[in-house]
Design a protein around this motif. Structure first.
Motif, PDB file in Angstrom:
ATOM      1  N   GLY A  90      45.926  41.564  46.030  1.00 29.94           N
ATOM      2  CA  GLY A  90      46.449  41.306  44.703  1.00 29.94           C
ATOM      3  C   GLY A  90      47.916  40.954  44.659  1.00 29.94           C
ATOM      4  O   GLY A  90      48.546  41.040  43.604  1.00 29.94           O
ATOM      5  N   ILE A  93      48.515  36.077  43.328  1.00 25.80           N
ATOM      6  CA  ILE A  93      47.674  36.200  42.142  1.00 25.80           C
ATOM      7  C   ILE A  93      47.238  34.829  41.637  1.00 25.80           C
ATOM      8  O   ILE A  93      48.051  33.911  41.510  1.00 25.80           O
ATOM      9  N   HIS A  94      45.954  34.709  41.322  1.00 24.97           N
ATOM     10  CA  HIS A  94      45.405  33.495  40.730  1.00 24.97           C
ATOM     11  C   HIS A  94      45.725  33.482  39.236  1.00 24.97           C
ATOM     12  O   HIS A  94      45.503  34.476  38.540  1.00 24.97           O
ATOM     13  N   SER A  95      46.211  32.357  38.746  1.00 26.75           N
ATOM     14  CA  SER A  95      46.524  32.253  37.322  1.00 26.75           C
ATOM     15  C   SER A  95      45.415  31.579  36.527  1.00 26.75           C
ATOM     16  O   SER A  95      45.451  31.570  35.303  1.00 26.75           O
ATOM     17  N   LYS A 330      49.564  29.727  41.979  1.00 28.68           N
ATOM     18  CA  LYS A 330      49.575  31.124  42.422  1.00 28.68           C
ATOM     19  C   LYS A 330      50.874  31.783  41.965  1.00 28.68           C
ATOM     20  O   LYS A 330      51.973  31.221  42.131  1.00 28.68           O
ATOM     21  N   ASP A 333      53.191  39.112  41.607  1.00 31.84           N
ATOM     22  CA  ASP A 333      53.139  40.280  40.732  1.00 31.84           C
ATOM     23  C   ASP A 333      54.492  40.397  40.015  1.00 31.84           C
ATOM     24  O   ASP A 333      55.525  40.576  40.643  1.00 31.84           O
ATOM     25  N   HIS A 504      46.186  46.321  38.765  1.00 31.38           N
ATOM     26  CA  HIS A 504      46.894  45.241  38.099  1.00 31.38           C
ATOM     27  C   HIS A 504      47.344  45.605  36.685  1.00 31.38           C
ATOM     28  O   HIS A 504      48.147  44.877  36.099  1.00 31.38           O
ATOM     29  N   ALA A 512      47.939  39.480  36.319  1.00 31.89           N
ATOM     30  CA  ALA A 512      46.577  39.054  36.623  1.00 31.89           C
ATOM     31  C   ALA A 512      45.676  39.307  35.415  1.00 31.89           C
ATOM     32  O   ALA A 512      45.910  40.215  34.623  1.00 31.89           O
ATOM     33  N   TYR A 517      39.722  38.623  37.463  1.00 35.12           N
ATOM     34  CA  TYR A 517      39.750  39.418  38.697  1.00 35.12           C
ATOM     35  C   TYR A 517      38.551  40.351  38.859  1.00 35.12           C
ATOM     36  O   TYR A 517      38.212  40.726  39.980  1.00 35.12           O
TER      37      TYR A 517
END
Length: 554
Positions: A90, A93-95, A330, A333, A504, A512, A517
């Motif tokens: 994590g 992080i994928h947006s 990407k 955090d 998260h 995230a 997720y």
């Protein structure tokens, strides 16, 4: 017998790929070279080592003949395995929703927990093939038929180091963490030391037995390297070769994972001696070449390789020109980046105020209509900043932007599809290992001084003495590792060592999306959660007479 490992094909492959010398090519076709011939001379052993270098980053179908999964083009060695550590944990992080190569599945924790997945099968197979190849060299040299020379010592040193690296990778993914388990009884991975088919192994040994083998191999590597020719310098390919510094670095990683703090600190110091900490310009240059001064080990990726849309930069960079990147920038955090002071130049590589231009963003805040950033009071300002970022960082007009997106990892030609090099080990990691190890030994002043050179280089206002308890200092180490090594693959193992969960939602949230997720949004700490351990491939259980369904990880 290991699944798919039915003949010593890596020897053949190494020769096939790296037999570039014209005289060698003219003697006979490479597919006619037997394993015995491949191991017959020092020069041929060197070709085998070069083949091992290539398997670190090549697509499976080009170098690993065998079953469907292992020969898949969807995993290109450590192009995938390096960023996986940050994707799973994590940190990367994928947006938005994109799943090329199963990259979203990894973040959602639906891949490594599936005994039939491409990920668990390919990682297992890749590492054991490296071990098989290393065994061939180690066992051949042990026969004593080849004259000992500095070059031969360099070759066998690399073989021992490769075997240790591979077993460390296997035991850290397919077994419970050393510090959170019972290593003397927890099941490890099978130890394979044979040279030839049928590659019989022992059953799953204990975690302790595997680490004992790793340490024995690293000691043998260091001993060999002490009497070896020095690693060449000057080209990016040179650092694809493992040397005594890499062996000490692996020793430091191994000791850190097992709580052998004194060894970790000493090995880390030994490893980094010849690699100065990078300055600001180098740190901001994109992490795309092994020629960076503090890089100790990495793959020099041949640009003609077809790893373009399977590469590290396709999976982790925001400047690569691929759909995984354009549609899904990407992000880091935000809790980590917000904790960095403005005097720390690493913060500059995370674009906190980038507009959210993606109408498909998983947080539902894409487009100017949803903008809450007071920096952009008009749509014209919002769009102008999007255009400015594309000009500065080299991506195309089709690339989306997102708050907290990173520009740490960038190709040498941003906006293109070139794969570029993969970095495996840097001197900065060794400073962090020494500092953490000394803190764990209650040597707080020693820990503060160990991290001072790195901290003062990165942050003009740095003062490690403000972290004046062991608890505070370890939290600071977590921050320093998080921002210094971001995207370089360490977070998954760090969390296992620290017994930290993935959460998260905590402390204001990471940025995230829980909807995106799913299971990856929260995972209980590793000591309480068997999902941190990869499943053993079902194909391996079915093929290996020393394994049964009872050996599967829970």
């Amino acid at each position: 017998m290991f699944s798919y490992i039915k003949y010593p094909f890596l020897i053949f492959t190494a020769l096939m790929i790296f037999s570039c010398d014209e005289d060698f090519l003219e003697t006979r076709p490479t597919d006619a070279i037997s394993a015995a011939d491949a191991l017959a001379t020092e020069a041929n052993l060197s070709l085998v080592i070069n083949g091992m270098h290539r398997t670190m980053y090549a697509q499976g179908q080009t170098v690993l003949p065998g079953g469907t999964a292992v020969a898949s083009s969807n995993r290109a060695g450590d192009h995938y395995w390096v960023p996986l550590g940050d994707n799973l944990a994590g940190g990367l992080i994928h947006s938005a929703n994109a799943n090329n190569l199963g990259w979203r599945d990894e973040a959602q924790w639906t891949s490594h927990t599936d005994q039939t997945s491409l990920t668990v099968e390919t990682l297992w197979y890749h590492r054991y093939n490296t071990i098989t190849n290393a065994n061939s060299i180690i066992n051949k040299v042990a026969e004593g038929e080849l004259p000992e020379t500095p070059t031969l010592n360099e070759i066998v040193g690399q073989a021992y180091a490769y075997r240790a690296f591979s077993y460390l990778s296997l035991v850290q993914h397919y077994s419970k963490g050393y510090l959170i388990g019972n290593p003397s009884t927890d099941p490890g991975v099978p130890l394979l030391l044979a040279t030839e088919a049928p590659f019989e192994s022992a059953p799953r040994g204990t975690v302790q037995q595997v680490y004992d083998q790793i340490n024995a191999d690293l000691d043998a590597a260091i001993s060999s390297f002490e009497n070896a020719s020095a690693r060449p310098t000057g080209s990016a390919f040179d650092k694809a070769n493992l040397n005594i510094d890499v062996a000490w670095g692996l020793k430091a990683r191994t000791a850190l994972a097992t709580g052998d703090w004194a060894t970790a600190a000493t090995a880390a110091v030994n490893a980094r001696q010849d690699y100065p900490i990078m300055g600001e310009d180098d740190w901001k240059a994109g992490f795309n070449t092994t020629l960076l001064p503090e890089v100790m080990w990495g793959s020099n990726v041949i640009t003609t390789e077809t790893t373009f849309f399977r590469s590290y930069f396709y999976l982790a960079s925001n400047t690569f020109n691929g759909s995984q990147v354009r549609n899904n920038p990407k992000i880091a955090d935000r809790r980590l980046i917000d904790a960095a002071p403005d005097t720390d130049y690493r913060k500059d590589m995370f674009l906190v105020d980038a507009p959210n231009s993606n109408l498909s963003a998983s947080n539902g805040m894409g487009g100017f209509a949803n903008n809450t950033n007071p920096l952009y009071t008009t749509e014209e300002e919002f769009e102008a900043e999007i255009d400015r970022l594309a000009t500065v960082w080299g991506w195309t007009s089709a690339h989306n932007t997102h708050p907290y997106m990173h520009v740490k990892l960038r190709q040498q030609q941003p906006g293109g599809i070139e794969p570029d090099d993969i970095i495996y080990m840097r001197a900065s990691e060794m400073y962090l290992i020494e500092a953490e190890a000394k803190a764990m030994m209650d040597d707080l002043s020693g820990a503060q001084e160990a991290i001072r050179p790195l901290g003062e280089e990165r942050d003009s206002a740095y003062d490690p003495t403000v972290f004046d308890t062991q608890e505070e200092f370890i939290e600071h180490i977590k921050f320093q590792r998080g921002i210094e090594l971001w995207g370089e693959g360490f977070l998954f193992q760090d969390k296992i060592r620290w017994d930290d969960p993935i959460d998260h939602a905590a402390n204001g949230g990471s940025g995230a999306s829980e909807v995106l997720y799913q299971d990856g949004f929260f995972q209980e700490k590793p000591s309480m959660n068997p999902k941190w351990v990869f499943k053993i491939p079902l194909s391996e259980i079915n093929a290996n007479p020393n394994l049964t369904s009872a050996d599967q990880n829970p």
